[in-house]
Design an enzyme around this catalytic site. Sequence first.
Site, PDB file in Angstrom:
ATOM      1  N   THR A  70      65.783  17.313  69.162  1.00  0.00           N
ATOM      2  CA  THR A  70      66.332  16.244  68.324  1.00  0.00           C
ATOM      3  C   THR A  70      67.456  15.512  69.038  1.00  0.00           C
ATOM      4  OG1 THR A  70      65.688  17.254  66.217  1.00  0.00           O
ATOM      5  CG2 THR A  70      67.589  15.770  66.182  1.00  0.00           C
ATOM      6  N   ASN A 149      52.871  16.458  66.957  1.00  0.00           N
ATOM      7  CA  ASN A 149      53.286  17.778  66.505  1.00  0.00           C
ATOM      8  C   ASN A 149      52.555  18.310  65.284  1.00  0.00           C
ATOM      9  OD1 ASN A 149      55.025  15.537  65.455  1.00  0.00           O
ATOM     10  ND2 ASN A 149      55.776  17.141  64.105  1.00  0.00           N
ATOM     11  N   GLN A 178      56.373  19.215  72.151  1.00  0.00           N
ATOM     12  CA  GLN A 178      55.207  20.057  71.851  1.00  0.00           C
ATOM     13  C   GLN A 178      54.313  20.275  73.068  1.00  0.00           C
ATOM     14  OE1 GLN A 178      54.511  21.887  69.342  1.00  0.00           O
ATOM     15  NE2 GLN A 178      56.051  21.175  67.895  1.00  0.00           N
ATOM     16  N   SER A 198      62.485  21.041  74.361  1.00  0.00           N
ATOM     17  CA  SER A 198      63.279  21.896  73.481  1.00  0.00           C
ATOM     18  C   SER A 198      62.956  23.358  73.750  1.00  0.00           C
ATOM     19  CB  SER A 198      62.986  21.554  72.016  1.00  0.00           C
ATOM     20  OG  SER A 198      63.720  22.388  71.143  1.00  0.00           O
ATOM     21  N   GLY A 199      63.981  24.177  74.010  1.00  0.00           N
ATOM     22  CA  GLY A 199      63.784  25.555  74.409  1.00  0.00           C
ATOM     23  C   GLY A 199      63.064  26.422  73.400  1.00  0.00           C
ATOM     24  N   HIS A 200      63.336  26.229  72.114  1.00  0.00           N
ATOM     25  CA  HIS A 200      62.763  27.154  71.133  1.00  0.00           C
ATOM     26  C   HIS A 200      61.282  26.887  70.854  1.00  0.00           C
ATOM     27  CE1 HIS A 200      62.515  24.879  67.192  1.00  0.00           C
ATOM     28  NE2 HIS A 200      63.247  24.032  67.894  1.00  0.00           N
ATOM     29  N   THR A 236      81.504  21.640  76.333  1.00  0.00           N
ATOM     30  CA  THR A 236      81.307  22.821  77.163  1.00  0.00           C
ATOM     31  C   THR A 236      79.857  23.279  77.101  1.00  0.00           C
ATOM     32  OG1 THR A 236      83.589  23.526  76.748  1.00  0.00           O
ATOM     33  CG2 THR A 236      82.062  25.199  77.577  1.00  0.00           C
ATOM     34  N   CYS A 323      60.524  20.226  60.370  1.00  0.00           N
ATOM     35  CA  CYS A 323      61.708  19.417  60.051  1.00  0.00           C
ATOM     36  C   CYS A 323      61.523  18.625  58.762  1.00  0.00           C
ATOM     37  CB  CYS A 323      62.018  18.461  61.202  1.00  0.00           C
ATOM     38  SG  CYS A 323      62.469  19.307  62.725  1.00  0.00           S
TER      39      CYS A 323
END
Length: 380
Positions: A70, A149, A178, A198-200, A236, A323
């Site tokens: 996102t 998606n 995706q 996106s990592g997840h 950070t 989402c």
Amino acid sequence: MIYFDNSATTKPYTEVINSFVKVSSDYFGNPSSLHQLGGMAEQLLSQARNQIAKLLKVKASEILFTSGGTESNNLAIKGTALMYKGRGKHIITTEIEHASVRETMEQLKKLGFSVTYIQPDQDGRISVKDIENSIRQDTILVSVIHVQNEVGTIQPIEEIGAMLKNYPKVLFHVDHVQGAGKIPLDIHGAGVDLCSISGHKFHGLKGTGALYLREGLQISPLITGGNQESKHRSGTENVAGMVAMAKALRMTMDHYSADLSKMKHVMQYLRDELQKVKEITVNSPKEGTAPHIVNFSVTGFKGEVFVHSLAEKGVYVSTTSACSSKQAEVSKTLLAMGIPEEIAKSALRISLSYNNTIEEAVYVISAIKETINHLGEVMN
């Protein structure tokens, strides 16, 4: 438990969690700090950036770390719009984008930008010609999802990129969330300027992501302050999360090489069996789809009711995009494909990982049939 909702999120690999814990415990320094602990954290962050760049076949300097798909989509689209608004305020996207793209476009419209939404065909595929016909003198960006998606349709990214080479002032953003780890994308070869992951979605951790930003291209930052991430994204850095994401992407791409045929076999079984059930309409097209997504509707039942009923049997699937699933809205993607609203209301999505098995698929088909019979009896 059988988890068939991997497009919503994936279970992190054990090795990924272990690497996150190790880095968080032993290398917790701020990578911007001058002392040794900070230097060690900075080195790990650099290694993660290099690994992800190598896996995506781009330069390390072209990878910006973010909090996920996102944010990557927002940074790509808003960052481009704000940087190049003097050149023009027209953007082209599609009717089948993820909410993080669609809502960003709607926000930009309120700021004076003009957005053209391209309609897909009945398979959920976008025409390159339709995009080209929509390009104007003031067009600054085209944004297209790679793998849709909800239904899994693969968009002609390479062909769109080739066409856009004739329009050098129009930038090209691809939502690859995706597709990463499942559908290869030659980012440089396809002429992509900005690309989100996106990592997840590939067994990394939530809150981790990246944006590919073509070398030499400047966009306006959304988050300012400490000038991290080449001044494009202050704050950070999540060192442990990015190290974990790099490991997750490498492991997923290893699974792609070793287990893609198994995933295709499981998906083909699911599609074949779903098509045999008279109450079911398969919404995903037969050709040109990702191997991990199938969308279908069960006539006469609301999607959310069916999801909860399957969950009672230990089967986890979803309705639309995660989402949007709690908003009880009919899928804009299915409606754009010309699917009648009554059928779209009963849509479900199964999405696989490389770890899912044919035995799980057999059980899920049985559970779906039992649920149809049970809910039918209750309604009658």
